[in-house]
Design a protein around this motif. Structure first.
Motif, PDB file in Angstrom:
ATOM      1  N   ARG A  67       0.696  -1.458  -0.029  1.00  0.00           N
ATOM      2  CA  ARG A  67      -0.055  -0.038  -0.038  1.00  0.00           C
ATOM      3  C   ARG A  67       0.915   1.458  -0.111  1.00  0.00           C
ATOM      4  O   ARG A  67       0.674   2.220  -0.780  1.00  0.00           O
ATOM      5  N   LEU A  68       2.061   1.231   0.778  1.00  0.00           N
ATOM      6  CA  LEU A  68       2.832   2.351   0.824  1.00  0.00           C
ATOM      7  C   LEU A  68       3.092   2.520  -0.443  1.00  0.00           C
ATOM      8  O   LEU A  68       3.524   3.730  -1.204  1.00  0.00           O
ATOM      9  N   ASN A  69       4.010   1.422  -1.120  1.00  0.00           N
ATOM     10  CA  ASN A  69       4.549   1.491  -2.619  1.00  0.00           C
ATOM     11  C   ASN A  69       3.659   2.057  -3.719  1.00  0.00           C
ATOM     12  O   ASN A  69       3.893   2.590  -4.612  1.00  0.00           O
ATOM     13  N   GLN A  70       2.348   1.653  -3.493  1.00  0.00           N
ATOM     14  CA  GLN A  70       1.542   2.292  -4.193  1.00  0.00           C
ATOM     15  C   GLN A  70       1.392   3.850  -4.306  1.00  0.00           C
ATOM     16  O   GLN A  70       1.137   4.289  -5.171  1.00  0.00           O
ATOM     17  N   THR A  71       0.918   4.149  -3.129  1.00  0.00           N
ATOM     18  CA  THR A  71       1.215   5.635  -2.769  1.00  0.00           C
ATOM     19  C   THR A  71       2.335   6.220  -3.461  1.00  0.00           C
ATOM     20  O   THR A  71       2.096   7.137  -4.057  1.00  0.00           O
ATOM     21  N   LEU A  72       3.575   5.770  -3.070  1.00  0.00           N
ATOM     22  CA  LEU A  72       4.718   6.408  -3.568  1.00  0.00           C
ATOM     23  C   LEU A  72       4.925   6.241  -5.122  1.00  0.00           C
ATOM     24  O   LEU A  72       5.105   7.255  -5.636  1.00  0.00           O
ATOM     25  N   LYS A  73       4.174   5.314  -5.704  1.00  0.00           N
ATOM     26  CA  LYS A  73       4.327   5.217  -7.324  1.00  0.00           C
ATOM     27  C   LYS A  73       3.149   6.366  -7.634  1.00  0.00           C
ATOM     28  O   LYS A  73       3.509   7.048  -8.683  1.00  0.00           O
ATOM     29  N   ASP A  74       1.941   6.411  -7.098  1.00  0.00           N
ATOM     30  CA  ASP A  74       1.195   7.545  -7.608  1.00  0.00           C
ATOM     31  C   ASP A  74       1.701   8.927  -7.406  1.00  0.00           C
ATOM     32  O   ASP A  74       1.590   9.636  -8.463  1.00  0.00           O
ATOM     33  N   GLU A  75       2.452   9.090  -6.460  1.00  0.00           N
ATOM     34  CA  GLU A  75       3.180  10.409  -6.326  1.00  0.00           C
ATOM     35  C   GLU A  75       4.429  10.534  -7.354  1.00  0.00           C
ATOM     36  O   GLU A  75       4.511  11.669  -7.976  1.00  0.00           O
ATOM     37  N   ALA A  76       5.134   9.569  -7.521  1.00  0.00           N
ATOM     38  CA  ALA A  76       6.064   9.668  -8.479  1.00  0.00           C
ATOM     39  C   ALA A  76       5.500   9.895 -10.000  1.00  0.00           C
ATOM     40  O   ALA A  76       6.141  10.413 -10.690  1.00  0.00           O
ATOM     41  N   ARG A  77       4.438   9.303 -10.105  1.00  0.00           N
ATOM     42  CA  ARG A  77       3.782   9.426 -11.504  1.00  0.00           C
ATOM     43  C   ARG A  77       3.588  10.975 -11.694  1.00  0.00           C
ATOM     44  O   ARG A  77       3.421  11.458 -12.777  1.00  0.00           O
ATOM     45  N   LYS A  78       3.202  11.795 -10.712  1.00  0.00           N
ATOM     46  CA  LYS A  78       2.996  13.328 -10.668  1.00  0.00           C
ATOM     47  C   LYS A  78       4.253  14.126 -11.047  1.00  0.00           C
ATOM     48  O   LYS A  78       3.942  15.063 -11.383  1.00  0.00           O
ATOM     49  N   SER A  79       5.425  13.529 -10.902  1.00  0.00           N
ATOM     50  CA  SER A  79       6.682  14.079 -10.977  1.00  0.00           C
ATOM     51  C   SER A  79       7.293  13.777 -11.856  1.00  0.00           C
ATOM     52  O   SER A  79       7.446  12.764 -12.696  1.00  0.00           O
ATOM     53  N   LYS A  80       8.170  14.982 -12.694  1.00  0.00           N
ATOM     54  CA  LYS A  80       9.027  14.729 -13.659  1.00  0.00           C
ATOM     55  C   LYS A  80      10.326  14.303 -13.250  1.00  0.00           C
ATOM     56  O   LYS A  80      11.026  13.598 -14.084  1.00  0.00           O
ATOM     57  N   PHE A  81      10.701  14.389 -12.062  1.00  0.00           N
ATOM     58  CA  PHE A  81      11.878  14.219 -11.444  1.00  0.00           C
ATOM     59  C   PHE A  81      12.028  13.238 -10.699  1.00  0.00           C
ATOM     60  O   PHE A  81      13.018  12.109 -10.408  1.00  0.00           O
ATOM     61  N   MET A  82      10.983  12.447 -10.194  1.00  0.00           N
ATOM     62  CA  MET A  82      11.085  11.064  -9.718  1.00  0.00           C
ATOM     63  C   MET A  82      10.558   9.898 -10.424  1.00  0.00           C
ATOM     64  O   MET A  82       9.648   9.971 -11.254  1.00  0.00           O
ATOM     65  N   THR A  83      10.913   8.650 -10.062  1.00  0.00           N
ATOM     66  CA  THR A  83      10.563   7.569 -10.690  1.00  0.00           C
ATOM     67  C   THR A  83      10.285   6.528  -9.458  1.00  0.00           C
ATOM     68  O   THR A  83      10.841   6.372  -8.234  1.00  0.00           O
ATOM     69  N   PHE A  84       9.677   5.306  -9.767  1.00  0.00           N
ATOM     70  CA  PHE A  84       9.309   4.336  -8.711  1.00  0.00           C
ATOM     71  C   PHE A  84       9.434   2.993  -9.642  1.00  0.00           C
ATOM     72  O   PHE A  84       9.011   2.859 -10.686  1.00  0.00           O
ATOM     73  N   SER A  85      10.429   2.205  -8.606  1.00  0.00           N
ATOM     74  CA  SER A  85      10.283   0.842  -9.119  1.00  0.00           C
ATOM     75  C   SER A  85      10.556  -0.370  -8.024  1.00  0.00           C
ATOM     76  O   SER A  85      10.907  -1.489  -8.410  1.00  0.00           O
ATOM     77  N   GLY A  86       9.286  -0.120  -7.352  1.00  0.00           N
ATOM     78  CA  GLY A  86       9.238  -0.828  -6.156  1.00  0.00           C
ATOM     79  C   GLY A  86       8.276  -2.146  -6.411  1.00  0.00           C
ATOM     80  O   GLY A  86       7.477  -1.844  -7.536  1.00  0.00           O
ATOM     81  N   GLN A  87       7.922  -2.974  -5.589  1.00  0.00           N
ATOM     82  CA  GLN A  87       7.032  -4.203  -5.812  1.00  0.00           C
ATOM     83  C   GLN A  87       5.591  -3.543  -5.584  1.00  0.00           C
ATOM     84  O   GLN A  87       5.336  -2.851  -4.711  1.00  0.00           O
ATOM     85  N   LEU A  88       4.752  -4.004  -6.250  1.00  0.00           N
ATOM     86  CA  LEU A  88       3.364  -3.644  -6.257  1.00  0.00           C
ATOM     87  C   LEU A  88       2.366  -4.822  -6.098  1.00  0.00           C
ATOM     88  O   LEU A  88       1.091  -4.618  -5.961  1.00  0.00           O
TER      89      LEU A  88
END
Length: 100
Positions: A67-88
């Motif tokens: 659930r935390l990973n999904q939240t981080l992925k959603d936030e990273a999607r909004k940013s040009k500078f962040m990416t997310f590569s964790g388990q979902l």
């Protein structure tokens, strides 16, 4: 009728359910938190109480991380500078789950 099995997570009582049929699990026979058996008699998913509790807690920890990973992925999607590569998704199957 007996009460469904639950575990305490952060001060909150959470029911433990069968991963196969999503029904609450109960003690099989005598209620004994040290050596008793719990499970779902409908689909014959039965285990020693300590093993079922350990599995349910493992699921709860993994689910919280997902659930935390999904939240981080959603936030990273909004940013040009962040990416997310964790388990979902869960990388293993569980016999017993926590019903949050």
């Amino acid at each position: 009728m007996a009460e469904p099995v639950s575990i305490n997570i952060d001060g909150e009582s959470c029911p433990v359910i069968c991963a196969r049929c999503k029904e609450p699990i109960f003690f099989i026979g005598e209620v004994d938190t040290e050596v008793g058996e719990v499970g779902c008699t409908a689909c014959e998913n039965v285990s020693p109480v300590k093993e079922a509790a350990r599995e349910a807690l493992d699921f709860a920890k993994a689910e919280a991380q997902l659930r935390l990973n999904q939240t981080l992925k959603d936030e990273a999607r909004k940013s040009k500078f962040m990416t997310f590569s964790g388990q979902l998704s869960h990388n293993r199957t569980y016999r017993f789950l926590v019903d949050f």
